[in-house]
Design a protein around this motif. Structure first.
Motif, short mmCIF file in Angstrom:
data_model
loop_
_atom_site.label_atom_id
_atom_site.label_comp_id
_atom_site.label_asym_id
_atom_site.label_seq_id
_atom_site.Cartn_x
_atom_site.Cartn_y
_atom_site.Cartn_z
N GLY A 196 -59.62 121.14 89.57
CA GLY A 196 -58.49 121.99 90.58
C GLY A 196 -57.84 120.98 90.09
O GLY A 196 -56.16 121.07 90.43
N LEU A 197 -57.76 119.28 89.95
CA LEU A 197 -56.90 119.03 89.01
C LEU A 197 -55.86 119.56 87.63
O LEU A 197 -54.36 119.47 88.00
N GLU A 198 -56.63 120.59 86.72
CA GLU A 198 -55.57 121.55 86.12
C GLU A 198 -54.28 123.06 87.64
O GLU A 198 -53.88 123.35 86.47
N THR A 199 -54.82 122.94 88.44
CA THR A 199 -54.26 124.03 89.39
C THR A 199 -53.52 122.99 90.01
O THR A 199 -53.40 122.90 90.89
N THR A 200 -52.31 122.85 89.49
CA THR A 200 -50.81 122.62 90.32
C THR A 200 -50.26 123.03 91.52
O THR A 200 -50.29 122.47 92.06
N ARG A 201 -50.81 124.39 91.41
CA ARG A 201 -49.92 124.75 92.48
C ARG A 201 -50.59 124.31 93.93
O ARG A 201 -52.08 125.28 93.41
N LEU A 202 -49.64 124.07 95.15
CA LEU A 202 -50.68 124.01 96.40
C LEU A 202 -50.85 125.35 96.46
O LEU A 202 -52.64 125.43 97.28
N GLU A 203 -50.23 126.13 96.65
CA GLU A 203 -50.67 127.32 96.80
C GLU A 203 -51.97 127.71 96.49
O GLU A 203 -53.08 128.51 96.92
N ASP A 204 -52.28 128.05 95.15
CA ASP A 204 -53.62 128.06 94.68
C ASP A 204 -55.52 127.21 95.13
O ASP A 204 -56.02 127.97 95.40
N ARG A 205 -54.52 125.95 95.53
CA ARG A 205 -55.75 125.05 95.51
C ARG A 205 -56.33 125.77 97.12
O ARG A 205 -57.21 125.63 97.29
N LYS A 206 -54.78 126.11 97.55
CA LYS A 206 -56.32 125.83 98.72
C LYS A 206 -56.25 127.10 99.11
O LYS A 206 -57.59 127.95 99.59
N SER A 207 -55.99 128.50 98.04
CA SER A 207 -56.94 130.04 98.03
C SER A 207 -58.17 129.33 97.69
O SER A 207 -59.01 129.62 97.95
N LEU A 208 -58.32 128.36 96.37
CA LEU A 208 -59.45 128.11 96.04
C LEU A 208 -60.21 127.06 97.55
O LEU A 208 -61.32 127.55 97.32
N ARG A 209 -60.13 126.27 97.98
CA ARG A 209 -60.70 126.15 98.84
C ARG A 209 -61.19 126.62 100.05
O ARG A 209 -62.04 127.00 100.79
N ARG A 210 -60.61 127.96 100.80
CA ARG A 210 -60.66 128.70 101.26
C ARG A 210 -62.14 130.68 101.10
O ARG A 210 -62.75 130.81 101.40
N THR A 211 -62.20 129.72 99.19
CA THR A 211 -63.26 130.80 99.07
C THR A 211 -64.51 130.68 99.16
O THR A 211 -65.16 131.60 99.34
N CYS A 212 -64.67 129.21 99.61
CA CYS A 212 -65.86 129.26 99.95
C CYS A 212 -66.49 127.84 100.46
O CYS A 212 -65.73 127.05 100.01
N SER A 213 -68.01 127.21 101.29
CA SER A 213 -67.92 126.10 102.01
C SER A 213 -67.83 124.93 100.32
O SER A 213 -67.29 124.16 100.35
N LEU A 214 -68.82 125.48 99.45
CA LEU A 214 -68.05 124.61 98.18
C LEU A 214 -67.30 124.17 97.83
O LEU A 214 -67.11 123.00 97.97
N PHE A 215 -66.76 125.34 97.33
CA PHE A 215 -64.74 125.05 96.43
C PHE A 215 -64.98 124.30 98.19
O PHE A 215 -63.72 123.49 97.63
N ALA A 216 -64.65 124.45 99.73
CA ALA A 216 -63.91 123.99 100.69
C ALA A 216 -64.10 121.46 100.71
O ALA A 216 -62.80 121.15 100.69
N GLU A 217 -64.76 122.14 100.44
CA GLU A 217 -65.82 120.19 100.00
C GLU A 217 -64.93 119.84 99.17
O GLU A 217 -64.54 118.38 98.27
N ILE A 218 -65.23 120.26 97.80
CA ILE A 218 -64.68 119.94 96.60
C ILE A 218 -63.66 119.75 96.39
O ILE A 218 -62.71 118.80 95.74
#
Length: 578
Positions: free
Chosen positions: A27-49
């Motif tokens: 997550g720290l290496e993912t600089t673009r906010l859009e990419d972070r949001k996409s990661l968070r929408r993937t599953c409940s585990l990613f949503a929390e982390i």
């Protein structure tokens, strides 16, 4: 790209099996906010982390067209003080773009009408949609909520470290200015403060608002329009030796006054320096610790010749062996001199290079300078550049094309690229009315010109995998360089707007997949690079190809696009290796 769906499932499963500590680093290496949001929408585990990564930077952009998101954020922050859910503790950076519910952006039709009235290139290049006053019950309710929530919400951000704030006095209420200043004064751990100030239209000599007392400030940026006396005390204060301040940016517009003489010596703790709107002596601002320099319109006492003054800068930098990592020249009065090129050729390691081309046009000088830059200068920094902006004025060999594509290919670490494009070879103007202002010379009797936009996108696909943002703009027709304002018969503005339409059409017509083959030609660069024509983003329907029985079909983009998966895989591998 066969097996896209199974590839996504496998990659998501692989990432889910990693320890939370490694996912957090991803997550720290993912600089673009859009990419972070996409990661968070993937599953409940990613949503929390990835919750902390998504909430690390939030934006307040409240205006008539966008009321609910900003008001809801303020309400959540106020409610959070009672519930103790911990929302505020994640927010490290706050961006305040607008606090004016009663103003909305003008309609597209009105903006197009104003574009049609532009007379010269400069007006067409810089025209933006205006703000217009609006009134409604919804706006009145939003105004009352804003007054009630703004100050307590901001005061709750005890973990805030960075703030970027724009206050436009001609559309924002003075109480918002006072409320934000009062709130920031209660937060003592701010390290990065950027403030852009435009005074109310009735203010002839606008003062700067009170400057919050940040004891641990490391970076400060003040820009906009303000009078001499407003900046004097700030200059004196910032010129004192400090163990914290490393970045100083003072960009001052000169609408109401002459240039202000900056006679303070820049302390040696300043590593990153940006100045505009001042008269200065370079011997007072150049020191051995300087790593980043940005200059707008600045003048030296006794001369109005920017070129002569900058030559003194290059000589000073060379004499002290100062190897800048970032150099930005935002004044259009910049000239391509031997001193400028000699300095850039004297070392390697430049990471950011941006400059505007000169208004004065000479075909020989323009092209000779471009040839030298692409042949001798750019290769010196190709292995280190992450941001490159070549904002030349006129069509010339500075524009991207077949003659310099090899020089760009070497810049494999670029994340942001800004170039001008020659109009010859672009797609036809898609509007019914096509002004007779183009000179493509793509007739049957001539060798056709290649489409430079297609060449550029193909080059990025194959050679610059980490690029995140691409901006392309038309250059001015050099045939009108010596016409006063190129406004004769409105040719300059028509040319600029027409070529922008052709740039849009060229981006949208780019073919990245070979439909006759089951193998991807290069991958659609438009899926993972944000492409802009000027300030307007080119929106292209995102399609991910899959192959069945030799036929190509397309699927909708998932919550976690393949482009992001590829980036995450690369970052995960590097983290695990370390």
């Amino acid at each position: 790209m066969p097996g896209t769906k199974s590839c996504q499932a496998f990659t998501t499963s692989m990432l889910s099996s990693l320890p939370p500590e490694l996912l957090y680093k991803v997550g720290l290496e993912t600089t673009r906010l859009e990419d972070r949001k996409s990661l968070r929408r993937t599953c409940s585990l990613f949503a929390e982390i990835f919750r902390a990564h998504v909430l690390a930077e939030v934006t307040l952009n409240i205006h008539g067209d966008k009321l609910d998101p900003g008001i809801s954020l303020l309400q959540a922050l106020v409610d959070d003080q009672d519930s103790k859910s911990g929302l505020a503790k994640f927010i490290k950076t706050l961006c305040i773009e607008s606090l004016s519910p009663s103003y909305s952006l003008e309609s597209e039709r009105e903006f197009e009408r104003k574009q049609g009235e532009c007379r010269i290139s400069y007006h067409a290049e810089t025209l933006k949609r205006s703000w217009v006053k609006t009134e409604s019950d919804t706006v009145s309710i939003a105004e009352r909520k804003l007054q009630m929530l703004l100050e307590p919400a901001l005061k709750s951000l005890s973990c805030l470290r960075s703030i970027r704030w724009q206050w436009l006095g001609w559309k924002e209420s003075i109480w918002t200015l006072n409320a934000v200043v009062a709130s920031l004064s209660t937060i003592h751990n701010i390290e990065d403060y950027a403030f852009h100030y435009e005074p109310p239209s009735h203010s002839r000599f606008p003062p700067l608002p009170p400057f919050p007392d940040f004891g641990r400030l490391q970076k400060i940026s003040i820009s906009g329009t303000f009078f001499n006396s407003s900046i004097t005390s700030l200059i004196d204060r910032l010129s004192l030796p400090s163990t914290y301040l490393t970045t100083l940016r003072l960009f001052r517009e000169r609408s109401y006054h002459r240039f202000f003489h900056l006679n303070a010596v820049v302390p040696s703790t300043i590593l990153n320096l940006s100045l505009a709107g001042f008269m200065l002596d370079f011997s007072q601002i150049v020191h051995g610790n300087l790593t980043s320099l940005e200059l707008g319109d600045v003048y030296s006492p006794g001369t109005q010749n920017l070129d002569t003054k900058l030559n003194a800068l290059w000589i000073s930098l060379l004499a002290q062996d100062i190897r800048l990592q970032s150099l930005i020249l935002s004044s259009s009065a910049t000239e391509f001199t031997d001193g400028f090129f000699n300095y850039l050729q004297s070392y390697r390691g430049l990471e950011v290079l941006s400059f505007r081309g000169p208004w004065a046009y000479s075909e020989v000088e323009y092209d000779d300078a471009a040839n030298r830059f692409y042949r001798d200068v750019l290769p010196m920094h190709a292995d280190s550049l992450v941001k490159l902006e070549l904002r030349v004025v006129f069509e010339s060999r500075w524009c991207f094309g077949e003659h310099n594509v090899e020089a760009f290919r070497r810049c494999r670490k670029l994340k942001s690229l800004w170039v001008k494009i020659d109009h010859r070879g672009l797609e036809e103007d898609p509007t019914p009315y096509k002004p007779d202002i183009y000179a493509d010379n793509n007739s049957p009797l001539r060798t056709p010109f290649p489409n430079s936009v297609h060449l550029l996108l193909e080059m990025i696909s194959s050679y610059i995998p980490d690029l995140e943002r691409l901006t392309i703009e038309p250059a001015r027709n050099p045939e009108w360089a010596h016409h006063r304002g190129d406004g004769i018969w409105l040719l300059g503005a028509k040319f600029c707007l027409g070529i922008r339409r052709r740039l849009h059409a060229s981006v949208q017509s780019f073919v990245a997949w070979d439909s006759s083959s089951t193998i991807s030609v290069s991958g659609d660069v438009r899926n993972w690079v944000r492409v802009y024509v000027g300030n307007e983003r080119v929106v292209v329907p995102v399609q991910i190809p899959s192959h069945r029985n030799g036929m190509v079909s397309f699927k909708k983009k998932s919550a976690l696009p393949v482009s992001i998966l590829q980036k995450v895989i690369r970052r995960t591998k590097s983290i695990i290796t370390v």
